[in-house]
Design an enzyme around this catalytic site. Structure first.
Site, PDB file in Angstrom:
ATOM      1  N   GLY A  36       0.823  -1.194   0.000  1.00 28.70           N
ATOM      2  CA  GLY A  36       0.000   0.000   0.000  1.00 28.70           C
ATOM      3  C   GLY A  36       0.855   1.240   0.000  1.00 28.70           C
TER       4      GLY A  36
ATOM      5  N   THR B 242       4.198  -2.344   3.380  1.00 32.61           N
ATOM      6  CA  THR B 242       3.971  -3.692   2.852  1.00 32.61           C
ATOM      7  C   THR B 242       3.413  -4.582   3.945  1.00 32.61           C
ATOM      8  OG1 THR B 242       5.868  -3.357   1.396  1.00 32.61           O
ATOM      9  CG2 THR B 242       5.065  -5.604   1.628  1.00 32.61           C
TER      10      THR B 242
ATOM     11  N   LYS C  86       1.921  -5.316   9.090  1.00 37.44           N
ATOM     12  CA  LYS C  86       2.161  -4.228   8.146  1.00 37.44           C
ATOM     13  C   LYS C  86       3.453  -3.520   8.520  1.00 37.44           C
ATOM     14  CE  LYS C  86       0.041  -0.059   6.269  1.00 37.44           C
ATOM     15  NZ  LYS C  86      -1.113   0.847   6.319  1.00 37.44           N
TER      16      LYS C  86
ATOM     17  N   ASP D 120      -9.322   7.071   2.225  1.00 35.02           N
ATOM     18  CA  ASP D 120      -8.812   6.271   1.107  1.00 35.02           C
ATOM     19  C   ASP D 120      -9.678   5.037   0.907  1.00 35.02           C
ATOM     20  OD1 ASP D 120      -7.142   5.701  -1.015  1.00 35.02           O
ATOM     21  OD2 ASP D 120      -5.655   4.663   0.204  1.00 35.02           O
TER      22      ASP D 120
END
Length: 526
Positions: free
Chosen positions: A252, A256, A271, A367
């Site tokens: 993203g 990662t 993450k 987002d």
């Protein structure tokens, strides 16, 4: 409890709690009690305001001094005039009223009226309630708190359910005989607590002697997770958990994601934020959100790591991956049927509604896109990736989100025009996701370049609006994804198309709230 009116929702939706001097529930001007036997059901509008036949010229505002309805703010504006705040609310059919603070010029337009209360002292907080002009409230008393008044105003809290009143002895009377029983039962309760504590400690020490070290570690860590929601992991632990970051799940904007297995055999997604400087900002934003969210349609965060330059988040592993990978990947062996797509639209709406309205602070995702919607074993959607989320604390300063940008094809027009960012940017992005669930391919792939997406969406919205106004329904068959196995519920499809069109309004004040989106989806089931 010394101030029962501080309990959220004590007087139900639209109800106002005040002291006179007892805690008392009343309905605001233009509202009536829904159930005379139960205040928890709150009040309902005498004349309901709907968006179908809304005319702002037939609306008025009624001033309720020293009054506030906590939460459900559509936005928070600073240093604006009373007239500006009024114009914002009256232009939005979903706005029920607004709170305005003299001096600071703080403006809070309200989508719903919950947790209403008045204050016994002079306060700068004032609610302006929006009502149709035909509703006459000239002779109706305004609820207010008066700690010197011995006579309760209007309906008192004795009309609440017993289950609501019982924990608060100062809300109702207790006689001398009841006091004796109170001490008796208090003694019994204290004895019971001591006995349970003794048994618990005894069990704990026996357990420590009988469990293997790994089992004991899992039990203690499980307790830590339950009591603190998430825990801190060392970087060495997460290197071992991910087998040196071997299995990559996805990438993203902020890092990662790798698959891992904890020592208690839980599968997790780790993450790893890659850009140290930018990653720290994103990490702090995510960390500030973590402790405030818990919903079935939001990915659960189990912990974090913050050592030197390492910034990592540990979350639940969601089996079926992202919606984007299933919806847009031709090699995917999973084909979502209509029921699955409709359920995904519902779950995403519920998750966003929780973030926007049910938290005490605003949480804006910023987002929203299929890549951030994960599907579990039953294809229930879970929203992830709060790397761009910003919290706007009620009563505090509005955080600057001007540098935050979403993903091309999903960002709202106000990003380009540099307007203040509100929850309506998520509503717009949700509208794009709805269209993609309906038609199948990514919207941005329907045009030659990403810059043309907004123009294409404008034309598509105009076309769909015109078709929705007509009575002909056969066009829906050709509009929905041809890969969908039949049957398709075209009544539900029409509902989602209509919702997507309203979400994609250029004027953000005309877009619905996510709470409204949830209600629209539920009505399609009826």
């Amino acid at each position: 409890m010394s101030q029962p009116c501080n309990i959220h929702g004590l007087c139900g939706p639209n109800g106002i709690c005040h002291y006179s001097p007892k805690p008392t529930c009343s309905c605001p001007l233009g509202y009536a009690m829904r159930n005379p036997d139960n205040w928890t059901e709150g009040c309902m509008a005498i004349v309901n305001i709907t968006c179908d036949d809304y005319d702002k010229n037939s609306m008025k505002f009624v001033k309720l001094p020293n009054t506030d309805f906590w939460g459900s703010d559509q936005q928070h504006l600073l240093s604006v005039s009373l007239q500006t705040c009024r114009n914002i609310c009256i232009s939005d059919c979903t706005c029920k009223g607004f709170q305005y603070q003299e001096g600071t010029g703080s403006c809070y337009p309200k989508a719903y009226l919950f947790s209403g209360r008045t204050y016994p002292t002079s306060d700068v907080r004032t609610i302006y309630l929006k009502l149709p002009t035909r509703v006459n409230v000239s002779n109706v008393p305004i609820p207010h708190s008066n700690v010197f008044d011995s006579v309760p105003h209007r309906l008192d809290c004795d009309q609440m359910n017993k289950s609501i009143r019982e924990p608060f002895p100062d809300v109702h009377k207790t006689g001398g005989r009841e006091s004796k029983w109170f001490y008796f039962y208090g003694f019994i309760a204290a004895f019971f607590v001591v006995e349970v504590s003794f048994i618990s400690f005894a069990w704990f020490f026996v357990l420590r002697r009988e469990l293997r070290p790994s089992e004991l570690w899992a039990a203690e860590e499980g307790y830590k997770v339950m009591t603190s929601n998430f825990r801190r992991y060392s970087y060495r632990e997460l290197v071992k958990t991910t087998r040196k970051f071997k299995v990559e799940l996805g990438r993203g904007a902020s890092g990662t994601v790798y698959k891992g297995v904890l020592e208690d055999d839980r599968q997790v997604a780790v993450k790893r934020l890659e850009n140290v400087r930018e990653g720290k900002e994103v990490f702090q934003a995510e960390l500030s959100v973590i402790g405030r969210i818990n919903h079935m349609n939001l990915v659960r965060i189990w912990g974090f790591c913050s050592e030197e330059s390492h910034r990592l988040l540990v979350s639940e592993y969601v089996e079926n991956g992202s919606l984007a990978n299933i919806l847009f990947n031709e090699k995917s062996n999973i084909l979502l049927d209509w029921k699955g797509r409709f359920n995904i639209a519902s779950g995403v709406a519920k998750g966003l509604a929780y973030l926007h309205h049910e938290c005490l602070e605003w949480v804006i995702h910023c987002d929203v896109k299929p890549e951030n919607k994960l599907l579990d074993q039953t294809f229930e959607p879970k929203i992830t990736d709060f790397g761009l989320a910003k919290l706007l604390n009620r009563g505090g300063s509005t955080q600057n989100v001007s540098h935050v940008r979403g993903t091309l094809g999903y960002i709202a027009p106000e990003w380009v025009s540099s307007l203040p960012i509100t929850a309506k940017v998520d509503v717009y992005s949700y509208g794009v996701v709805l269209l993609e669930l309906l038609i199948g391919p990514r919207v941005s792939e329907l045009v030659e370049g990403p810059s043309e997406v907004h123009n294409m969406l404008r034309k598509l919205v105009r076309m769909l609006s015109a078709k929705l106004e007509g009575e002909e329904q056969s066009w829906i068959v050709g509009f929905v994804d041809s890969k969908l196995s039949r049957p398709v519920n075209y009544v539900q499809a029409r509902t989602l198309i209509k919702l997507a069109v309203s979400c994609l309004e250029e004027d953000r004040s005309k877009r619905p709230t996510m709470e409204y989106a949830v209600q629209t989806r539920l009505s399609a089931d009826d």
